[in-house]
Design a protein around this motif. Sequence first.
Motif, PDB file in Angstrom:
ATOM      1  N   LEU A  93     -54.635  82.557  27.989  1.00  0.00           N
ATOM      2  CA  LEU A  93     -54.208  81.177  28.242  1.00  0.00           C
ATOM      3  C   LEU A  93     -54.994  80.207  27.366  1.00  0.00           C
ATOM      4  O   LEU A  93     -54.423  79.267  26.789  1.00  0.00           O
ATOM      5  N   ALA A  94     -56.288  80.446  27.249  1.00  0.00           N
ATOM      6  CA  ALA A  94     -57.119  79.604  26.387  1.00  0.00           C
ATOM      7  C   ALA A  94     -56.655  79.705  24.937  1.00  0.00           C
ATOM      8  O   ALA A  94     -56.603  78.696  24.212  1.00  0.00           O
ATOM      9  N   ALA A  95     -56.294  80.923  24.511  1.00  0.00           N
ATOM     10  CA  ALA A  95     -55.813  81.122  23.146  1.00  0.00           C
ATOM     11  C   ALA A  95     -54.518  80.353  22.901  1.00  0.00           C
ATOM     12  O   ALA A  95     -54.318  79.758  21.840  1.00  0.00           O
ATOM     13  N   LEU A  96     -53.626  80.350  23.892  1.00  0.00           N
ATOM     14  CA  LEU A  96     -52.364  79.603  23.763  1.00  0.00           C
ATOM     15  C   LEU A  96     -52.632  78.107  23.627  1.00  0.00           C
ATOM     16  O   LEU A  96     -52.013  77.428  22.796  1.00  0.00           O
ATOM     17  N   LEU A  97     -53.541  77.587  24.435  1.00  0.00           N
ATOM     18  CA  LEU A  97     -53.864  76.166  24.380  1.00  0.00           C
ATOM     19  C   LEU A  97     -54.525  75.798  23.051  1.00  0.00           C
ATOM     20  O   LEU A  97     -54.210  74.757  22.455  1.00  0.00           O
ATOM     21  N   LEU A  98     -55.425  76.643  22.589  1.00  0.00           N
ATOM     22  CA  LEU A  98     -56.086  76.398  21.308  1.00  0.00           C
ATOM     23  C   LEU A  98     -55.089  76.474  20.158  1.00  0.00           C
ATOM     24  O   LEU A  98     -55.177  75.695  19.198  1.00  0.00           O
ATOM     25  N   THR A  99     -54.143  77.409  20.262  1.00  0.00           N
ATOM     26  CA  THR A  99     -53.122  77.529  19.222  1.00  0.00           C
ATOM     27  C   THR A  99     -52.246  76.283  19.187  1.00  0.00           C
ATOM     28  O   THR A  99     -51.910  75.778  18.103  1.00  0.00           O
ATOM     29  N   ALA A 100     -51.870  75.796  20.363  1.00  0.00           N
ATOM     30  CA  ALA A 100     -51.077  74.566  20.430  1.00  0.00           C
ATOM     31  C   ALA A 100     -51.834  73.395  19.811  1.00  0.00           C
ATOM     32  O   ALA A 100     -51.259  72.572  19.082  1.00  0.00           O
ATOM     33  N   ALA A 101     -53.137  73.342  20.092  1.00  0.00           N
ATOM     34  CA  ALA A 101     -53.958  72.273  19.527  1.00  0.00           C
ATOM     35  C   ALA A 101     -54.054  72.405  18.009  1.00  0.00           C
ATOM     36  O   ALA A 101     -54.009  71.405  17.276  1.00  0.00           O
ATOM     37  N   TYR A 102     -54.162  73.624  17.525  1.00  0.00           N
ATOM     38  CA  TYR A 102     -54.223  73.856  16.072  1.00  0.00           C
ATOM     39  C   TYR A 102     -52.924  73.428  15.402  1.00  0.00           C
ATOM     40  O   TYR A 102     -52.936  72.754  14.364  1.00  0.00           O
ATOM     41  N   ILE A 103     -51.803  73.820  16.000  1.00  0.00           N
ATOM     42  CA  ILE A 103     -50.498  73.471  15.429  1.00  0.00           C
ATOM     43  C   ILE A 103     -50.303  71.959  15.431  1.00  0.00           C
ATOM     44  O   ILE A 103     -49.727  71.386  14.500  1.00  0.00           O
ATOM     45  N   ALA A 104     -50.800  71.300  16.465  1.00  0.00           N
ATOM     46  CA  ALA A 104     -50.677  69.841  16.570  1.00  0.00           C
ATOM     47  C   ALA A 104     -51.653  69.109  15.646  1.00  0.00           C
ATOM     48  O   ALA A 104     -51.557  67.888  15.471  1.00  0.00           O
ATOM     49  N   GLY A 105     -52.602  69.841  15.062  1.00  0.00           N
ATOM     50  CA  GLY A 105     -53.547  69.228  14.135  1.00  0.00           C
ATOM     51  C   GLY A 105     -54.668  68.463  14.800  1.00  0.00           C
ATOM     52  O   GLY A 105     -55.151  67.453  14.258  1.00  0.00           O
ATOM     53  N   VAL A 106     -55.109  68.936  15.980  1.00  0.00           N
ATOM     54  CA  VAL A 106     -56.223  68.278  16.674  1.00  0.00           C
ATOM     55  C   VAL A 106     -57.497  68.402  15.835  1.00  0.00           C
ATOM     56  O   VAL A 106     -57.914  69.510  15.486  1.00  0.00           O
ATOM     57  N   ASP A 107     -58.103  67.282  15.525  1.00  0.00           N
ATOM     58  CA  ASP A 107     -59.224  67.240  14.589  1.00  0.00           C
ATOM     59  C   ASP A 107     -60.447  68.020  15.063  1.00  0.00           C
ATOM     60  O   ASP A 107     -61.198  68.552  14.245  1.00  0.00           O
TER      61      ASP A 107
END
Length: 208
Positions: free
Chosen positions: A62-76
């Motif tokens: 679940l953490a990996a999914l959230l981090l991946t979403a953040a990466y795709i969204a370009g979270v600085d």
Amino acid sequence: MFFRFAVAGLVLAFVAHRGLHTRRLDRSAPNDSGAADQTEPGEAIESMEPTALSRAASAMTLAALLLTAAYIAGVDVLDRAALPLPDAVRASGLGVAIAGFGLLEWAHRSLAENWRDRPQLLGTHRLITTGPYARIRHPIYLAFLAILGSTLLLSANWLVGGAWLAGVGLETVARVRYEESILGKHFGSAYHRYRMRTGVLVPRLRPR
């Protein structure tokens, strides 16, 4: 941007592949109108129950999914975990993922009706020793590690890739322990001989 799209496509392709085989499994399962003596052989003799390890794996996934979403969204904030990888090295992650999907499909075709989406032993299960199972006992989990672990290269981010590797790694350990135990009990000496000539996730160099 290319690598963000690649990571997004990779995760979506993995989910779609799992969903496709799960749907096929549901369609092939006997319906409730069948007679009891027809469905009994396909009933589960034993199924894996959640463990502390598998729960930790689920939390990490679940953490990996959230981090991946953040990466795709370009979270600085994720830039702090960036790895200085050349584009050519990052692009090689696509090759690793494609190889993983190839191995995954090969394993599915070799297992055929023996595959289930979670570890369990059915009365109809046979010991499969062909295809990738001729050399390794758990090729599906190796494929998972290759596919989702390739995010480490594609994202060039140790937090994103590390979370996927940790989640899949924990789940692999939990499932392998369980499957090795029940298969050894069910198939006895045949499984013992099979273990002597195969590796868990990679081929054994010198079969015993």
